[in-house]
Write an enzyme that holds these catalytic residues in place. Structure first.
Site, PDB file in Angstrom:
ATOM      1  N   THR A 137     -31.201  -8.331  21.825  1.00 41.62           N
ATOM      2  CA  THR A 137     -31.252  -8.004  23.254  1.00 41.62           C
ATOM      3  C   THR A 137     -32.048  -9.079  23.982  1.00 41.62           C
ATOM      4  O   THR A 137     -33.253  -9.235  23.742  1.00 41.62           O
ATOM      5  CB  THR A 137     -31.919  -6.621  23.462  1.00 41.62           C
ATOM      6  OG1 THR A 137     -31.276  -5.687  22.615  1.00 41.62           O
ATOM      7  CG2 THR A 137     -31.840  -6.162  24.907  1.00 41.62           C
TER       8      THR A 137
ATOM      9  N   LYS B  38     -47.408   3.829  18.393  1.00 41.11           N
ATOM     10  CA  LYS B  38     -48.344   2.697  18.499  1.00 41.11           C
ATOM     11  C   LYS B  38     -48.690   2.329  19.948  1.00 41.11           C
ATOM     12  O   LYS B  38     -49.814   1.946  20.232  1.00 41.11           O
ATOM     13  CB  LYS B  38     -47.768   1.464  17.804  1.00 41.11           C
ATOM     14  CG  LYS B  38     -47.885   1.490  16.285  1.00 41.11           C
ATOM     15  CD  LYS B  38     -47.327   0.183  15.720  1.00 41.11           C
ATOM     16  CE  LYS B  38     -47.597   0.038  14.253  1.00 41.11           C
ATOM     17  NZ  LYS B  38     -47.233  -1.274  13.727  1.00 41.11           N
TER      18      LYS B  38
ATOM     19  N   LEU C  43     -46.588   4.459   2.786  1.00 42.01           N
ATOM     20  CA  LEU C  43     -47.323   3.995   1.607  1.00 42.01           C
ATOM     21  C   LEU C  43     -48.837   4.068   1.838  1.00 42.01           C
ATOM     22  O   LEU C  43     -49.623   3.881   0.912  1.00 42.01           O
ATOM     23  CB  LEU C  43     -46.928   2.541   1.302  1.00 42.01           C
ATOM     24  CG  LEU C  43     -45.447   2.328   0.991  1.00 42.01           C
ATOM     25  CD1 LEU C  43     -45.089   0.853   1.033  1.00 42.01           C
ATOM     26  CD2 LEU C  43     -45.100   2.918  -0.376  1.00 42.01           C
TER      27      LEU C  43
ATOM     28  N   TYR D 232     -40.669  -5.348   4.341  1.00 44.52           N
ATOM     29  CA  TYR D 232     -41.236  -5.304   2.982  1.00 44.52           C
ATOM     30  C   TYR D 232     -40.456  -4.412   2.008  1.00 44.52           C
ATOM     31  O   TYR D 232     -40.838  -4.277   0.850  1.00 44.52           O
ATOM     32  CB  TYR D 232     -42.712  -4.857   3.033  1.00 44.52           C
ATOM     33  CG  TYR D 232     -42.939  -3.565   3.769  1.00 44.52           C
ATOM     34  CD1 TYR D 232     -42.728  -2.334   3.168  1.00 44.52           C
ATOM     35  CD2 TYR D 232     -43.357  -3.573   5.106  1.00 44.52           C
ATOM     36  CE1 TYR D 232     -42.920  -1.154   3.858  1.00 44.52           C
ATOM     37  CE2 TYR D 232     -43.553  -2.391   5.796  1.00 44.52           C
ATOM     38  CZ  TYR D 232     -43.344  -1.194   5.163  1.00 44.52           C
ATOM     39  OH  TYR D 232     -43.516  -0.031   5.852  1.00 44.52           O
TER      40      TYR D 232
ATOM     41  N   ALA E 275     -43.912  -5.496  16.524  1.00 45.69           N
ATOM     42  CA  ALA E 275     -44.489  -6.415  15.541  1.00 45.69           C
ATOM     43  C   ALA E 275     -44.418  -7.850  16.060  1.00 45.69           C
ATOM     44  O   ALA E 275     -45.370  -8.626  15.904  1.00 45.69           O
ATOM     45  CB  ALA E 275     -43.749  -6.289  14.209  1.00 45.69           C
TER      46      ALA E 275
ATOM     47  N   ALA F  52     -38.033  -8.956  18.812  1.00 44.24           N
ATOM     48  CA  ALA F  52     -38.845  -8.881  20.035  1.00 44.24           C
ATOM     49  C   ALA F  52     -39.423  -7.480  20.216  1.00 44.24           C
ATOM     50  O   ALA F  52     -39.605  -7.017  21.335  1.00 44.24           O
ATOM     51  CB  ALA F  52     -37.992  -9.287  21.239  1.00 44.24           C
TER      52      ALA F  52
HETATM   53  P1  NAP Z   1     -39.294  -2.362  16.784  1.00 42.94           P
HETATM   54  O1  NAP Z   1     -40.346  -2.446  17.843  1.00 42.94           O
HETATM   55  O2  NAP Z   1     -38.419  -1.153  16.728  1.00 42.94           O
HETATM   56  O3  NAP Z   1     -38.356  -3.681  16.914  1.00 42.94           O
HETATM   57  C1  NAP Z   1     -37.213  -3.822  16.148  1.00 42.94           C
HETATM   58  C2  NAP Z   1     -36.629  -5.226  16.303  1.00 42.94           C
HETATM   59  O4  NAP Z   1     -35.509  -5.344  15.409  1.00 42.94           O
HETATM   60  C3  NAP Z   1     -36.103  -5.528  17.697  1.00 42.94           C
HETATM   61  O5  NAP Z   1     -36.247  -6.897  17.969  1.00 42.94           O
HETATM   62  C4  NAP Z   1     -34.613  -5.163  17.557  1.00 42.94           C
HETATM   63  O6  NAP Z   1     -33.770  -5.858  18.460  1.00 42.94           O
HETATM   64  C5  NAP Z   1     -34.331  -5.650  16.156  1.00 42.94           C
HETATM   65  N1  NAP Z   1     -33.188  -4.985  15.536  1.00 42.94           N
HETATM   66  C6  NAP Z   1     -33.154  -3.727  15.031  1.00 42.94           C
HETATM   67  N2  NAP Z   1     -31.926  -3.459  14.520  1.00 42.94           N
HETATM   68  C7  NAP Z   1     -31.181  -4.577  14.716  1.00 42.94           C
HETATM   69  C8  NAP Z   1     -29.839  -4.933  14.409  1.00 42.94           C
HETATM   70  N3  NAP Z   1     -29.013  -4.079  13.776  1.00 42.94           N
HETATM   71  N4  NAP Z   1     -29.406  -6.162  14.750  1.00 42.94           N
HETATM   72  C9  NAP Z   1     -30.225  -7.042  15.383  1.00 42.94           C
HETATM   73  N5  NAP Z   1     -31.512  -6.766  15.688  1.00 42.94           N
HETATM   74  C10 NAP Z   1     -31.981  -5.545  15.363  1.00 42.94           C
HETATM   75  O7  NAP Z   1     -39.928  -2.488  15.326  1.00 42.94           O
HETATM   76  P2  NAP Z   1     -41.261  -3.241  14.883  1.00 42.94           P
HETATM   77  O8  NAP Z   1     -42.386  -2.283  14.838  1.00 42.94           O
HETATM   78  O9  NAP Z   1     -41.386  -4.479  15.705  1.00 42.94           O
HETATM   79  O10 NAP Z   1     -40.912  -3.590  13.350  1.00 42.94           O
HETATM   80  C11 NAP Z   1     -39.905  -4.516  13.016  1.00 42.94           C
HETATM   81  C12 NAP Z   1     -39.775  -4.596  11.473  1.00 42.94           C
HETATM   82  O11 NAP Z   1     -40.992  -5.115  10.950  1.00 42.94           O
HETATM   83  C13 NAP Z   1     -39.573  -3.245  10.798  1.00 42.94           C
HETATM   84  O12 NAP Z   1     -38.658  -3.412   9.748  1.00 42.94           O
HETATM   85  C14 NAP Z   1     -40.941  -2.886  10.240  1.00 42.94           C
HETATM   86  O13 NAP Z   1     -40.863  -2.116   9.063  1.00 42.94           O
HETATM   87  C15 NAP Z   1     -41.507  -4.269   9.923  1.00 42.94           C
HETATM   88  N6  NAP Z   1     -42.971  -4.307   9.992  1.00 42.94           N
HETATM   89  C16 NAP Z   1     -43.644  -4.745   8.901  1.00 42.94           C
HETATM   90  C17 NAP Z   1     -45.024  -4.806   8.938  1.00 42.94           C
HETATM   91  C18 NAP Z   1     -45.766  -5.282   7.728  1.00 42.94           C
HETATM   92  O14 NAP Z   1     -46.981  -5.017   7.630  1.00 42.94           O
HETATM   93  N7  NAP Z   1     -45.137  -5.986   6.807  1.00 42.94           N
HETATM   94  C19 NAP Z   1     -45.728  -4.445  10.101  1.00 42.94           C
HETATM   95  C20 NAP Z   1     -45.003  -4.026  11.225  1.00 42.94           C
HETATM   96  C21 NAP Z   1     -43.610  -3.965  11.155  1.00 42.94           C
HETATM   97  P3  NAP Z   1     -33.386  -5.245  19.918  1.00 42.94           P
HETATM   98  O15 NAP Z   1     -34.497  -5.634  20.843  1.00 42.94           O
HETATM   99  O16 NAP Z   1     -32.112  -5.885  20.225  1.00 42.94           O
HETATM  100  O17 NAP Z   1     -33.267  -3.756  19.733  1.00 42.94           O
END
Ligand code: NAP
Length: 273
Positions: free
Chosen positions: A152, A66, A16, A219, A130, A127
């Site tokens: 995890t 990142k 976006l 979001y 973000a 964890a």
């Molecule tokens: P990331 O580093 O890939 O982390 C993903 C997290 O989600 C990990 O804790 C992972 O757990 C967990 N997860 C994924 N699939 C899962 C499942 N099926 N069941 C249980 N836990 C699951 O991603 P990230 O960058 O931190 O982003 C996380 C989310 O925040 C995304 O949806 C992203 O779009 C959103 N986000 C939003 C903003 C915003 O501005 N609003 C900014 C950044 C991120 P494990 O450790 O067990 O794999």
């Protein structure tokens, strides 16, 4: 001369950011353009080289670059260094300086509502990258305790240690137990990707109540299952789009040293959902 900005990542075609930033440029009459540039994992060095060659003025960084992008920065600001990941880069005559606007962007919607976080307890679901930025954000507000619930345990334990290193009380919970203890926390933050495209709810919301602040950083969709269910329990809701907008506005302000056009960017963003 037209100044060019970009977002790099993979996948990138649904980002976006081009719409958000181009609407800001148009609104303010800036002679600037913002493009999406797909750089596959493993091709970051080549991609950065190409951005330098076209004289990019600045760029945003998203999944999966990142963390790796940190290696290519000449300078890093304090929050970026603490988080160990960057989402906003300035190119100052070839000197690349990295920032992490997720930290301030996360806290903005809480502050805008005048919700106090100092001394409160936080249940953080997730964890990943973000979650790490969120821990830094809460550490700056001197929260009392942060419990990290994640699928995890190993990655959560790393973040518990990270929170300790920032002077916070912190412990681990699994996601099932997190639903049982959710009522004991002022803030429940979802930083897992559960809920993305309506893919379920990370925890049971039975214990969430009218004193809970539920902040889902997912979001898409705007109303995730966690938000829908928590609304029914009477909780205060903070939406993921608010963080998305706030972190983009912080990036704009770093690049242009002037306030970002909130209404224009908000209208563009919400129009895309
Ligand atoms: P990331 O580093 O890939 O982390 C993903 C997290 O989600 C990990 O804790 C992972 O757990 C967990 N997860 C994924 N699939 C899962 C499942 N099926 N069941 C249980 N836990 C699951 O991603 P990230 O960058 O931190 O982003 C996380 C989310 O925040 C995304 O949806 C992203 O779009 C959103 N986000 C939003 C903003 C915003 O501005 N609003 C900014 C950044 C991120 P494990 O450790 O067990 O794999």
């Amino acid at each position: 001369m037209t100044r060019t900005y970009a977002v790099i990542g993979d996948p990138i075609d649904h980002s976006l950011s081009p719409a958000l930033f181009n609407s800001a440029f148009l609104f303010l009459g800036l002679d600037c353009a913002y493009i999406a540039y797909r750089i596959p994992k493993g091709e970051l060095a080549f991609g950065i080289d190409s951005l330098r060659k076209i004289g990019i003025s600045g760029f945003n960084v998203t999944i999966p670059h990142k963390v790796e992008m940190m290696r290519y920065l000449n300078e890093v600001d304090t929050e970026c260094k603490l988080v160990g990941a960057t989402n906003t880069v300035v190119n100052n005559n070839g000197i690349l300086k990295g920032y992490n606007t997720d930290v301030a962007g996360f806290m903005d919607p809480i502050k805008n509502r005048n919700i106090k976080s100092t001394g409160s307890d936080v249940l953080l679901l997730g964890a990943g990258g973000a979650a790490r930025a969120i821990i830094v954000a809460f550490s700056k507000e001197n929260v009392k305790k942060i419990t990290i619930a994640n699928r995890t345990k190993q990655t959560a334990d790393e973040l518990v240690r990270f929170a300790h290193s920032l002077g916070m009380d912190s412990d681990y919970s699994d996601l099932e137990n997190a639903g049982r203890i959710a009522g004991n926390y002022k803030f429940v933050i979802n930083a897992t990707s559960i809920g993305l495209k309506g893919s379920g709810c990370p925890i049971s919301t039975d214990k969430i109540n009218k004193d809970s602040v539920i902040y889902d950083i997912v979001y898409m969709p705007v109303e995730t299952p966690l938000i829908q269910q928590s609304k029914n329990q009477g909780a205060t809701i903070i939406y993921g789009w608010e963080m998305l907008l706030a972190q983009a506005m912080k990036g704009f302000e770093i690049w242009f040293n002037r306030p970002a056009p909130y209404e224009a960017m908000k209208l563009t963003l919400l129009g895309r959902f």
